[in-house]
Write a protein that holds these residues in place. Structure first.
Motif, PDB file in Angstrom:
ATOM      1  N   GLY A  40       0.792  -1.219   0.000  1.00 35.63           N
ATOM      2  CA  GLY A  40       0.000   0.000   0.000  1.00 35.63           C
ATOM      3  C   GLY A  40       0.825   1.269   0.000  1.00 35.63           C
ATOM      4  O   GLY A  40       0.337   2.328  -0.358  1.00 35.63           O
ATOM      5  N   ASN A  41       2.088   1.187   0.417  1.00 29.61           N
ATOM      6  CA  ASN A  41       3.008   2.323   0.382  1.00 29.61           C
ATOM      7  C   ASN A  41       2.460   3.563   1.074  1.00 29.61           C
ATOM      8  O   ASN A  41       2.500   4.666   0.548  1.00 29.61           O
ATOM      9  CB  ASN A  41       3.387   2.657  -1.062  1.00 29.61           C
ATOM     10  CG  ASN A  41       4.011   1.469  -1.757  1.00 29.61           C
ATOM     11  OD1 ASN A  41       4.563   0.581  -1.104  1.00 29.61           O
ATOM     12  ND2 ASN A  41       3.917   1.425  -3.065  1.00 29.61           N
ATOM     13  N   ALA A  42       1.929   3.366   2.268  1.00 29.36           N
ATOM     14  CA  ALA A  42       1.467   4.496   3.072  1.00 29.36           C
ATOM     15  C   ALA A  42       2.487   4.739   4.167  1.00 29.36           C
ATOM     16  O   ALA A  42       2.780   3.827   4.945  1.00 29.36           O
ATOM     17  CB  ALA A  42       0.102   4.185   3.686  1.00 29.36           C
ATOM     18  N   GLN A  78      -2.639  -0.576   5.763  1.00 33.78           N
ATOM     19  CA  GLN A  78      -1.549  -0.306   4.846  1.00 33.78           C
ATOM     20  C   GLN A  78      -0.302   0.145   5.588  1.00 33.78           C
ATOM     21  O   GLN A  78      -0.385   0.621   6.709  1.00 33.78           O
ATOM     22  CB  GLN A  78      -1.949   0.811   3.880  1.00 33.78           C
ATOM     23  CG  GLN A  78      -3.168   0.467   3.073  1.00 33.78           C
ATOM     24  CD  GLN A  78      -3.318   1.369   1.880  1.00 33.78           C
ATOM     25  OE1 GLN A  78      -2.584   2.331   1.722  1.00 33.78           O
ATOM     26  NE2 GLN A  78      -4.263   1.054   1.030  1.00 33.78           N
ATOM     27  N   TYR A 108       4.395   0.513   4.918  1.00 30.53           N
ATOM     28  CA  TYR A 108       5.536   0.770   4.056  1.00 30.53           C
ATOM     29  C   TYR A 108       6.687  -0.079   4.573  1.00 30.53           C
ATOM     30  O   TYR A 108       6.652  -0.497   5.737  1.00 30.53           O
ATOM     31  CB  TYR A 108       5.919   2.256   4.156  1.00 30.53           C
ATOM     32  CG  TYR A 108       6.146   2.949   2.837  1.00 30.53           C
ATOM     33  CD1 TYR A 108       6.418   2.238   1.691  1.00 30.53           C
ATOM     34  CD2 TYR A 108       6.094   4.341   2.756  1.00 30.53           C
ATOM     35  CE1 TYR A 108       6.623   2.905   0.493  1.00 30.53           C
ATOM     36  CE2 TYR A 108       6.290   5.009   1.565  1.00 30.53           C
ATOM     37  CZ  TYR A 108       6.550   4.279   0.424  1.00 30.53           C
ATOM     38  OH  TYR A 108       6.750   4.943  -0.747  1.00 30.53           O
TER      39      TYR A 108
END
Lengths: 340, 292
Positions: free
Chosen positions: A255-257, A267, A269
């Protein structure tokens, strides 16, 4: 080895080979030695350059780069705790899910399954490592994630009393999905090393257990597992190293949050993911790219430490037990290298 | 072993049940371990085979927002070109280092240090090699261009190197010392022993290790991400940016168009097919001629 060394000396002294005819030998010897030395020099150079490139980030943020919780490239603030936390959370999930299955597979293949099925079963497990990580990412985000979401929702509401696991509303992608994909990806290497280590258990021990009336499971529990434990631990640590460093599959399914998710169905990272996800935009911003190099340095040091501990366990687990035990285990580790 | 199962009748019911339960759990875990492989292959075929039609392999991808998104020609050619160069770099160096370790270094302290760091290299995340090449070759614009295919090849070869070296070392160790001694006793210099006796004897094993390394390098995305650049055009110039299958898949996944996502599945099916075939060939070679 000793014998061959004396043969060489004897041959030279008897035949009195001329200096000219010895030249190719010297070239080969020093050429190959130089090659090996060049590899070491390259690694050292890499490390030094990486430290140099990330220096400005560490001098600006200091320990906050690892322990501060605020990753915001738009404000040029790089406090990387969300990344470190994501790396640790996903790797922990991967180990919890992957290692038991991998060890059980190794035990079944080595100790229980019919001899005919051994090689094909081992091959199939090894083939899991042949699937490229971008394909795991593709499958994870487009198929597994959506299919898993209802189960995750049920799980989160049923076990809402467990902190960090239940309670919240699952979204996809999330930590758990990344951890599950990582578990699949480390399974082959943990399993391959476990198989190698379990194969070094002396058959006398196993036969003794059986002769004393132990069942097959009791034999595994009392003779095989205690003997193989250090090696299996080392294999799990190598798997951990892989999980920490895996990039492409994770960047697609996490999700790269840049926040620390409230629970495992949120989410997040990771250190590796941030490099892949933000490098394109960061290339023109020196502070941002330096922060990504710093993330790379932390990742590098982390995997280095984990791998060094893992090697120590693996070597301890197989030293002096079979002549090539250590080498075979290392080779298994190299051959089943997961695809990143 | 049949004697063992007969003796099971004498053990207590509780122990027998535990044994049964645990054995079936181990079997179940093994089957669970195989589920992902089956599922991945199933979905790859189901979703990917549809795009394998018409001009999929003969057209380059295009960035059009409407109509056909194009095929994967440049990705396939790019992957083959870059892995070819990476193989040319990694295999001679990898086998050379293994030869040093087995024939010259043996258990000397320096050889053990080399061995140790080669092992460390296997554990270095693949994206780190991409970063390294980015710092050293891309930023510095070595060779005139910033991103270039050959830089991607070097990044991939760094990743293949430890795989080649470790597998080659194991195979070279299997060559019996008696062969080396026989050749040396006949007066052959060391380099001839290596070239005429050691390497030919170990050849099948070296081929297996190299093929596995190629299969591994072929699937790598991370080292190419900021080294090989991004382009859709087929090119034979290794000093230009180059497309590749993993990169094509990686960029296609995030695209909102279904046709582009279908292309990602098709490309993934092609990539996995090539890699699985390489793996099976490698293992067949090694089984054909197992030394011991």
């Amino acid at each position: 080895m000793e014998a061959s060394a004396t043969t060489v000396t004897a041959g030279r002294s008897v035949l009195e080979r001329s200096a000219a005819s010895r030249l190719p030998d010297r070239v080969l010897k020093w050429g190959l030695t130089g090659l090996a030395a060049a590899i070491l020099a390259l690694l050292a150079y890499f490390f030094i350059r990486l430290i140099g490139e990330s220096g400005s980030t560490f001098s600006t943020f200091g320990l906050n780069f690892v322990f501060g919780n605020d990753w915001d490239p738009s404000r040029s603030i790089y406090h990387g705790l969300p990344l470190v936390a994501g790396t640790l959370i996903t790797s922990a999930i991967a180990l919890l899910l992957g290692v038991p299955v991998a060890v059980a597979t190794a035990l079944y293949v080595n100790e229980l399954c019919p001899r005919r099925l051994r090689t094909p079963l081992a091959l199939l497990v090894d083939l899991l490592a042949a699937v490229p990580s971008v394909v795991y990412g593709l499958w994870g985000i487009l198929v597994l994630g959506p299919k898993l979401l209802p189960a995750e929702k049920w799980f989160a509401s049923t076990f809402s009393f467990i902190p960090f696991i239940g309670g919240g509303t699952p979204t996809t992608p999330n930590y758990f999905l990344a951890g599950l994909i990582l578990a699949i990806m480390i399974l082959p290497i943990v399993s391959a090393i476990s198989r190698e280590v379990i194969a070094t258990v002396p058959s006398e021990h196993k036969e003794a257990a059986l002769a004393l009336g132990a069942t097959r499971w009791e034999m595994i529990r009392m003779a095989v597992l205690p003997y193989a434990r250090p090696g299996i631990t080392g294999g799990a640590m190598l798997g951990l190293g892989r999980a920490i460093g895996e990039t492409i599959a994770v960047v697609l399914v996490i999700g790269n949050a840049p926040v620390i998710g409230a629970h495992i169905f949120n989410q997040g990272y990771t250190l590796a993911a941030v490099i892949a996800a933000e490098f394109g935009e960061a290339a023109n911003t020196p502070s941002h790219s330096s922060a990504l190099f710093a993330a790379g340095l932390v990742l590098f040091v982390l995997t280095l430490i984990v791998n060094i501990i893992a090697r120590w366990f693996v070597v301890r687990g197989s030293r002096g037990r079979r002549r090539t035990g250590g080498a075979a285990v290392e080779a298994a580790a190299a051959a089943v290298g997961e695809v990143g | 072993m049949s004697a063992v199962s007969r003796s099971l009748h004498q053990v207590s019911g509780r122990r027998r049940r535990t044994d049964k339960v645990m054995r079936s759990m181990l079997l179940a875990a093994t089957l669970i371990a195989l589920v992902p492989l089956v599922l991945v292959v199933y979905f790859l075929i189901k979703q990917g085979i549809g795009s394998w039609a018409g001009s999929f392999f003969s057209t380059d991808p295009n960035g059009n927002f409407f109509g056909s998104p194009g095929g994967i020609k440049s990705a396939i050619f790019g992957s083959l070109e870059m892995i070819g160069l990476a193989t040319l770099i990694a295999i001679p160096i990898g086998i050379g280092v293994a030869l040093y370790l087995v024939e010259y270094g043996k258990q000397s302290p320096f050889a053990n240090v080399v061995r140790y760091f080669i092992d460390v290299m296997t554990g270095v995340p693949s994206i780190m090699f991409g970063l390294f090449i980015f710092i050293v070759l891309v930023v510095a614009k070595v060779g005139g261009s910033s991103y270039a295919a050959w830089k991607g090849s070097i990044a991939v070869s760094l990743l293949m190197l430890p795989v080649v070296t470790r597998s080659a070392e194991v195979v070279l160790l299997l060559v019996p010392d008696s062969l080396r001694e026989a050749a040396l006793a006949l007066g052959a210099p060391r380099w001839r022993v290596v070239a005429r006796v050691v390497l030919p004897t170990a050849l099948p094993g070296l081929v297996t290790g190299s093929l596995l390394a190629v299969a591994r390098g072929l699937g790598e995305t991370a080292p190419l991400l900021f080294t090989a650049g991004a382009t859709f055009v087929t090119t034979a110039n290794l000093n230009q940016q180059m497309n590749s299958l993993p990169l094509q898949i990686y960029t296609d996944i995030t695209n909102p168009r279904q046709a582009v996502i279908d292309r990602a599945w098709g490309a993934a099916l092609a990539l996995v097919a090539i890699i699985l075939i390489l793996n099976l060939v490698a293992r067949t070679v090694s089984r054909r001629s197992r030394m011991a």
